[in-house]
Enzyme design. Structure first.
Site, PDB file in Angstrom:
ATOM      1  N   SER A 142     -20.297   0.555 -48.913  1.00 53.49           N
ATOM      2  CA  SER A 142     -19.023   0.915 -48.288  1.00 53.49           C
ATOM      3  C   SER A 142     -18.599  -0.036 -47.178  1.00 53.49           C
ATOM      4  O   SER A 142     -17.416  -0.116 -46.852  1.00 53.49           O
ATOM      5  CB  SER A 142     -19.094   2.350 -47.728  1.00 53.49           C
ATOM      6  OG  SER A 142     -19.145   3.266 -48.788  1.00 53.49           O
ATOM      7  N   TRP A 166     -26.156  -3.148 -57.628  1.00 53.32           N
ATOM      8  CA  TRP A 166     -25.083  -2.527 -58.423  1.00 53.32           C
ATOM      9  C   TRP A 166     -24.092  -3.564 -58.948  1.00 53.32           C
ATOM     10  O   TRP A 166     -22.888  -3.307 -59.005  1.00 53.32           O
ATOM     11  CB  TRP A 166     -24.331  -1.442 -57.620  1.00 53.32           C
ATOM     12  CG  TRP A 166     -25.198  -0.276 -57.310  1.00 53.32           C
ATOM     13  CD1 TRP A 166     -25.597   0.154 -56.080  1.00 53.32           C
ATOM     14  CD2 TRP A 166     -25.820   0.605 -58.272  1.00 53.32           C
ATOM     15  NE1 TRP A 166     -26.428   1.241 -56.200  1.00 53.32           N
ATOM     16  CE2 TRP A 166     -26.582   1.536 -57.540  1.00 53.32           C
ATOM     17  CE3 TRP A 166     -25.811   0.683 -59.666  1.00 53.32           C
ATOM     18  CZ2 TRP A 166     -27.325   2.540 -58.154  1.00 53.32           C
ATOM     19  CZ3 TRP A 166     -26.549   1.686 -60.276  1.00 53.32           C
ATOM     20  CH2 TRP A 166     -27.282   2.595 -59.517  1.00 53.32           C
ATOM     21  N   ILE A 167     -24.613  -4.714 -59.318  1.00 49.99           N
ATOM     22  CA  ILE A 167     -23.726  -5.784 -59.763  1.00 49.99           C
ATOM     23  C   ILE A 167     -23.578  -5.715 -61.287  1.00 49.99           C
ATOM     24  O   ILE A 167     -24.525  -6.022 -62.028  1.00 49.99           O
ATOM     25  CB  ILE A 167     -24.270  -7.165 -59.309  1.00 49.99           C
ATOM     26  CG1 ILE A 167     -24.542  -7.150 -57.797  1.00 49.99           C
ATOM     27  CG2 ILE A 167     -23.287  -8.264 -59.694  1.00 49.99           C
ATOM     28  CD1 ILE A 167     -23.387  -6.653 -56.933  1.00 49.99           C
ATOM     29  N   PHE A 248     -11.749  -8.384 -50.863  1.00 52.61           N
ATOM     30  CA  PHE A 248     -10.864  -7.212 -50.907  1.00 52.61           C
ATOM     31  C   PHE A 248      -9.642  -7.476 -51.786  1.00 52.61           C
ATOM     32  O   PHE A 248      -9.131  -6.562 -52.439  1.00 52.61           O
ATOM     33  CB  PHE A 248     -10.406  -6.808 -49.507  1.00 52.61           C
ATOM     34  CG  PHE A 248     -11.470  -6.114 -48.692  1.00 52.61           C
ATOM     35  CD1 PHE A 248     -12.554  -5.492 -49.297  1.00 52.61           C
ATOM     36  CD2 PHE A 248     -11.393  -6.066 -47.302  1.00 52.61           C
ATOM     37  CE1 PHE A 248     -13.535  -4.854 -48.550  1.00 52.61           C
ATOM     38  CE2 PHE A 248     -12.372  -5.429 -46.541  1.00 52.61           C
ATOM     39  CZ  PHE A 248     -13.444  -4.820 -47.171  1.00 52.61           C
ATOM     40  N   CYS A 250      -9.617  -9.064 -54.516  1.00 55.51           N
ATOM     41  CA  CYS A 250     -10.047  -8.805 -55.894  1.00 55.51           C
ATOM     42  C   CYS A 250     -10.270  -7.304 -56.118  1.00 55.51           C
ATOM     43  O   CYS A 250      -9.947  -6.771 -57.191  1.00 55.51           O
ATOM     44  CB  CYS A 250     -11.338  -9.562 -56.201  1.00 55.51           C
ATOM     45  SG  CYS A 250     -11.204 -11.342 -55.922  1.00 55.51           S
ATOM     46  N   ASN A 252      -8.635  -4.953 -54.857  1.00 53.77           N
ATOM     47  CA  ASN A 252      -7.317  -4.340 -55.103  1.00 53.77           C
ATOM     48  C   ASN A 252      -6.997  -4.340 -56.592  1.00 53.77           C
ATOM     49  O   ASN A 252      -6.470  -3.358 -57.129  1.00 53.77           O
ATOM     50  CB  ASN A 252      -6.219  -5.113 -54.373  1.00 53.77           C
ATOM     51  CG  ASN A 252      -6.265  -4.931 -52.871  1.00 53.77           C
ATOM     52  OD1 ASN A 252      -6.830  -3.973 -52.372  1.00 53.77           O
ATOM     53  ND2 ASN A 252      -5.667  -5.875 -52.157  1.00 53.77           N
ATOM     54  N   GLU A 375     -15.953   0.678 -56.243  1.00 49.90           N
ATOM     55  CA  GLU A 375     -14.616   0.219 -55.831  1.00 49.90           C
ATOM     56  C   GLU A 375     -14.029   1.067 -54.715  1.00 49.90           C
ATOM     57  O   GLU A 375     -12.825   1.292 -54.649  1.00 49.90           O
ATOM     58  CB  GLU A 375     -13.640   0.214 -57.021  1.00 49.90           C
ATOM     59  CG  GLU A 375     -14.107  -0.527 -58.232  1.00 49.90           C
ATOM     60  CD  GLU A 375     -14.152  -2.017 -58.011  1.00 49.90           C
ATOM     61  OE1 GLU A 375     -13.762  -2.466 -56.932  1.00 49.90           O
ATOM     62  OE2 GLU A 375     -14.602  -2.723 -58.920  1.00 49.90           O
ATOM     63  N   THR A 377     -15.525   4.573 -52.427  1.00 51.07           N
ATOM     64  CA  THR A 377     -15.770   5.993 -52.717  1.00 51.07           C
ATOM     65  C   THR A 377     -14.524   6.817 -52.379  1.00 51.07           C
ATOM     66  O   THR A 377     -13.610   6.348 -51.687  1.00 51.07           O
ATOM     67  CB  THR A 377     -16.936   6.516 -51.867  1.00 51.07           C
ATOM     68  OG1 THR A 377     -16.551   6.379 -50.481  1.00 51.07           O
ATOM     69  CG2 THR A 377     -18.219   5.725 -52.099  1.00 51.07           C
TER      70      THR A 377
HETATM   71  P1  TGC Z   1     -10.779  -4.476 -42.147  1.00 48.07           P
HETATM   72  O1  TGC Z   1     -10.902  -4.805 -40.712  1.00 48.07           O
HETATM   73  O2  TGC Z   1      -9.933  -3.335 -42.576  1.00 48.07           O
HETATM   74  O3  TGC Z   1     -10.326  -5.762 -42.953  1.00 48.07           O
HETATM   75  C1  TGC Z   1     -11.036  -6.972 -42.867  1.00 48.07           C
HETATM   76  C2  TGC Z   1     -10.153  -8.030 -43.451  1.00 48.07           C
HETATM   77  O4  TGC Z   1      -9.864  -7.698 -44.812  1.00 48.07           O
HETATM   78  C3  TGC Z   1      -8.470  -7.471 -44.977  1.00 48.07           C
HETATM   79  N1  TGC Z   1      -8.319  -6.340 -45.885  1.00 48.07           N
HETATM   80  C4  TGC Z   1      -7.762  -6.450 -47.083  1.00 48.07           C
HETATM   81  N2  TGC Z   1      -7.196  -7.501 -47.701  1.00 48.07           N
HETATM   82  C5  TGC Z   1      -6.711  -7.299 -48.925  1.00 48.07           C
HETATM   83  N3  TGC Z   1      -6.763  -6.093 -49.538  1.00 48.07           N
HETATM   84  C6  TGC Z   1      -7.323  -5.035 -48.954  1.00 48.07           C
HETATM   85  N4  TGC Z   1      -7.391  -3.873 -49.593  1.00 48.07           N
HETATM   86  C7  TGC Z   1      -7.850  -5.179 -47.663  1.00 48.07           C
HETATM   87  N5  TGC Z   1      -8.483  -4.362 -46.805  1.00 48.07           N
HETATM   88  C8  TGC Z   1      -8.754  -5.078 -45.723  1.00 48.07           C
HETATM   89  C9  TGC Z   1      -7.939  -7.181 -43.594  1.00 48.07           C
HETATM   90  O5  TGC Z   1      -6.580  -7.476 -43.492  1.00 48.07           O
HETATM   91  C10 TGC Z   1      -8.796  -8.100 -42.756  1.00 48.07           C
HETATM   92  O6  TGC Z   1      -8.311  -9.399 -42.931  1.00 48.07           O
HETATM   93  P2  TGC Z   1      -8.380 -10.449 -41.710  1.00 48.07           P
HETATM   94  O7  TGC Z   1      -7.760 -11.681 -42.264  1.00 48.07           O
HETATM   95  O8  TGC Z   1      -7.588  -9.816 -40.598  1.00 48.07           O
HETATM   96  O9  TGC Z   1      -9.821 -10.596 -41.368  1.00 48.07           O
HETATM   97  O10 TGC Z   1     -12.215  -4.314 -42.685  1.00 48.07           O
HETATM   98  P3  TGC Z   1     -13.154  -3.154 -42.494  1.00 48.07           P
HETATM   99  O11 TGC Z   1     -14.517  -3.731 -42.495  1.00 48.07           O
HETATM  100  O12 TGC Z   1     -12.724  -2.297 -41.329  1.00 48.07           O
HETATM  101  O13 TGC Z   1     -12.866  -2.373 -43.851  1.00 48.07           O
HETATM  102  C11 TGC Z   1     -13.145  -1.107 -43.920  1.00 48.07           C
HETATM  103  C12 TGC Z   1     -13.097  -0.612 -45.359  1.00 48.07           C
HETATM  104  C13 TGC Z   1     -13.923   0.643 -45.410  1.00 48.07           C
HETATM  105  C14 TGC Z   1     -11.655  -0.322 -45.740  1.00 48.07           C
HETATM  106  C15 TGC Z   1     -13.669  -1.643 -46.345  1.00 48.07           C
HETATM  107  O14 TGC Z   1     -14.908  -2.054 -45.919  1.00 48.07           O
HETATM  108  C16 TGC Z   1     -13.762  -1.099 -47.751  1.00 48.07           C
HETATM  109  O15 TGC Z   1     -12.803  -1.100 -48.518  1.00 48.07           O
HETATM  110  N6  TGC Z   1     -14.969  -0.652 -48.150  1.00 48.07           N
HETATM  111  C17 TGC Z   1     -15.233  -0.292 -49.534  1.00 48.07           C
HETATM  112  C18 TGC Z   1     -15.879  -1.457 -50.188  1.00 48.07           C
HETATM  113  C19 TGC Z   1     -15.836  -1.371 -51.678  1.00 48.07           C
HETATM  114  O16 TGC Z   1     -14.878  -0.930 -52.308  1.00 48.07           O
HETATM  115  N7  TGC Z   1     -16.882  -1.839 -52.294  1.00 48.07           N
HETATM  116  C20 TGC Z   1     -16.918  -1.946 -53.707  1.00 48.07           C
HETATM  117  C21 TGC Z   1     -17.842  -3.027 -54.056  1.00 48.07           C
HETATM  118  S1  TGC Z   1     -17.477  -3.954 -55.479  1.00 48.07           S
HETATM  119  C22 TGC Z   1     -17.798  -2.899 -56.669  1.00 48.07           C
HETATM  120  O17 TGC Z   1     -17.924  -1.750 -56.514  1.00 48.07           O
HETATM  121  C23 TGC Z   1     -17.886  -3.505 -57.980  1.00 48.07           C
HETATM  122  S2  TGC Z   1     -18.248  -2.327 -59.109  1.00 48.07           S
HETATM  123  C24 TGC Z   1     -18.049  -3.155 -60.511  1.00 48.07           C
HETATM  124  C25 TGC Z   1     -19.324  -3.738 -60.947  1.00 48.07           C
HETATM  125  O18 TGC Z   1     -19.750  -4.792 -60.449  1.00 48.07           O
HETATM  126  O19 TGC Z   1     -19.910  -3.144 -61.887  1.00 48.07           O
END
Ligand code: TGC
Length: 395
Positions: A142, A166-167, A248, A250, A252, A375, A377
């Site tokens: 997360s 989990w890749i 992030f 990707c 999306n 992607e 939770t």
């Molecule tokens: P935060 O401070 O919000 O953002 C850091 C930087 O990222 C930018 N950003 C985004 N850019 C594009 N699209 C998005 N949806 C974005 N969300 C954030 C943001 O603007 C910032 O950019 P910069 O230039 O200012 O540095 O970051 P945070 O650490 O506070 O984020 C919090 C949170 C919880 C939203 C984030 O960590 C999150 O989404 N966590 C969930 C991670 C996730 O979905 N993991 C999935 C892993 S991949 C996967 O599951 C593959 S499964 C398929 C497989 O391989 O089988």
């Protein structure tokens, strides 16, 4: 009386272009002819049927939303419809298309050099090469900002060390998009940034081990990945991505595909329950003649059709370049949550037979537990929305 055709309830077909309907019909035919006949056996045997990958490539489904380099350049709605039809067969195959197209190929297309794009994308679009996307680490997925995998510069090379978990597809992939923390003077005193690297999986020190014991996504592959002094040339770095916005961006794409895909799993569960409700007799009449069953079916239909309409709306916004990450979170959270509820309700209508593989419902329900977690939770998407609503960060 005959049941209404699902796609007539809101005239969804009428909201699509001829080209979109064509993509949908081809994906539906592929799912029915190539995946459905073998999926129960593959799920039971925990078997990923690699030979289907080239066929997916021939159909144009891999990286289909990308432009150039052998990709189809299709619209967002067409891509969503393909995700829906593939996941109506099995989430594992929609996940394959997501990992290959939305994650690995998108990363290369968005952030890669011209040479990297030429080297990898045409083969990936054809299904001759497989890619994976290594972001999540063993301590949890997360908070990617907490990643500990690093790259350090050594002469003309980069050296990667760390672990990923989990890749999807890693053990069968040809190339891994690996996200790591890089420390280098360019980022200032003590500075570090998340960067992506293209790592051929034959590189010494790269090891991918399939995760055993899964009760979900059994017809697809997820792995532990070890990076132990993996040396890659200087030009293995993705030049166009620096910081977490790289991965992030990707995510999306992949989350958007799930908005549609989960509704495919839900549709299959609904259709199984509806068919059974008209055939199975209890207390001397079909169970579909009972008010309680009809109430369940009606509620399932509502959420299914609302979910598909939401997916279509988000797809149209995406095509106009107006789709925001928070809107994607609305769709991902809603589609998976409601698909799971539909699967669970369908199971109750199927009675005891619903726990067997005579019906696809338990398989879909089990798969959707993975989809709910990867992607982002449910809770992560709730908090993304909470932050968008309040302006306050609860992470
Ligand atoms: P935060 O401070 O919000 O953002 C850091 C930087 O990222 C930018 N950003 C985004 N850019 C594009 N699209 C998005 N949806 C974005 N969300 C954030 C943001 O603007 C910032 O950019 P910069 O230039 O200012 O540095 O970051 P945070 O650490 O506070 O984020 C919090 C949170 C919880 C939203 C984030 O960590 C999150 O989404 N966590 C969930 C991670 C996730 O979905 N993991 C999935 C892993 S991949 C996967 O599951 C593959 S499964 C398929 C497989 O391989 O089988």
């Amino acid at each position: 009386t005959t049941a209404p055709r699902l796609d007539e309830v809101f005239d969804l077909d009428g909201l699509l272009t001829d080209e979109e309907r064509d993509w949908q019909q081809r994906a539906r035919a592929f799912a029915q002819e190539r995946i459905l006949p073998i999926i129960e056996e593959d799920f039971e045997q925990r078997h990923f049927r690699r030979e289907l990958v080239r066929e997916l490539g021939e159909q144009g489904f891999l990286g289909m939303h990308l432009e150039g380099y052998g990709c189809a350049g299709a619209g967002a709605v067409s891509y969503g419809l393909v995700c829906l039809e593939l996941e109506a067969a099995d989430s594992g195959w929609r996940t394959f298309v997501s990992v290959q197209g939305s994650l690995a190929m998108s990363a290369i297309r968005r952030y890669g050099s011209e040479e990297q794009k030429q080297r990898w994308l045409p083969g990936m679009a054809k299904g001759e090469l497989i890619g994976c996307f290594a972001l999540t680490e063993p301590q949890g997925g997360s908070d990617p900002a907490a990643m500990t995998t690093v790259a350090r510069r050594d002469g003309d090379e980069w050296v990667l060390d760390g672990a990923k978990r989990w890749i999807g597809l890693a053990s069968i992939a040809d190339v891994a998009v690996v996200w790591v923390r890089v420390e280098e003077p360019a980022f200032g005193e003590g500075g570090a940034a998340v960067r992506g690297f293209l790592v051929p999986t034959t590189t010494a020190g790269f090891t991918a081990t399939p995760i055993e014991g899964k009760l979900s996504m059994r017809a697809s592959v997820q792995c532990d990945v070890e990076l132990d002094g993996v040396r890659v040339p200087a030009d293995a770095i993705l030049p166009g991505a620096s910081g977490l916005s790289g991965p992030f961006g990707c995510l999306n794409e992949a989350r958007y595909g799930i908005v549609w895909g989960a509704m495919g799993a839900a549709r299959s569960c609904f259709e199984a329950a509806l068919g059974r409700s008209r055939e199975r007799e209890v207390f001397g009449k079909p169970i579909g003649a009972n008010q309680l069953t009809q109430a369940k079916l009606a509620d399932m239909l509502l959420e299914l059709e609302k979910g598909i309409l939401l997916a279509l709306h988000l797809g149209r916004l995406k095509e106009q370049g107006r789709l925001t990450p928070a809107q994607i979170s609305v769709g991902k959270l809603n589609s998976v949550r409601e698909a799971l509820e539909i699967a669970h309700q369908a199971r109750t209508i199927l009675g005891g037979d619903g726990i067997t593989d005579a019906y696809p419902v338990m398989r879909h329900a089990a798969n959707l537990e993975s989809v709910r977690t990867y992607e982002g939770t449910d809770e992560i998407h709730q908090l993304i929305l909470g932050r968008a609503l309040t302006g306050l960060n609860a992470f």
